[in-house]
Design a protein around this motif. Structure first.
Motif: not given
Length: 164
Positions: A14-36
């Protein structure tokens, strides 16, 4: 998705959408869990642009442009590497925010200097890159989940600091 995760991911979305911001992730030990977790929220395609699971140092260097010197001097699990991963994914994907997670989820792989549960999380925007050192004391899965929770909180902190 459990309720705590769902609530945190929804709030972040909701906060990303309201602020009209985009995000990208670089994950190592979480193996994509944040993006998921971020993409479990309906409508997340309006702010989640992409991610890189950079489990190997080779991918950290070739794709995210973490310098070989940084990896040699500080290792994959370090403040410096987390910083370069967040900045690298932000540049690669052309997003407002880049977030990275690198650490030792366990149950092995730790040392006296870098124990199991040590996780660095970095968040980069156009103004600054924040890096936080965390030490979690759970199982492998618990450490991964704790890292995602901390990353979601950091994303919200970055959004709020950029809207001031």
């Amino acid at each position: 998705m459990d309720n705590a995760y769902e609530s945190s991911a929804m709030e972040t979305g909701k906060e990303l959408y309201a602020a009209n911001l985009t995000i990208s992730c670089a994950e190592s030990c979480t193996g994509g869990l944040l993006t998921s977790t971020l993409t479990d929220v309906p409508g997340s395609s309006s702010y989640v642009i992409g991610s890189v699971v950079s489990y190997s140092n080779d991918v950290k260097m070739r794709v995210l442009h973490v310098s070989e010197e940084t990896l040699a001097a500080y290792g994959a699990v370090s403040e410096e590497t987390a910083r370069e991963m967040a900045e690298g994914v932000r540049r690669l994907m052309g997003t407002d925010i880049g977030i990275s997670i690198t650490g030792i989820a366990g149950p092995d792989g730790g040392s006296a200097e870098k124990p199991v549960g040590l996780v660095y999380i970095a968040a980069a925007n156009s103004v600054q890159t924040l890096v936080k050192k965390n030490i979690f004391f759970g199982t492998r899965i618990e450490n991964k989940c704790a890292a995602v929770e901390k990353a979601l909180a950091m994303i919200r902190d970055v959004i709020r600091s950029s809207s001031r």
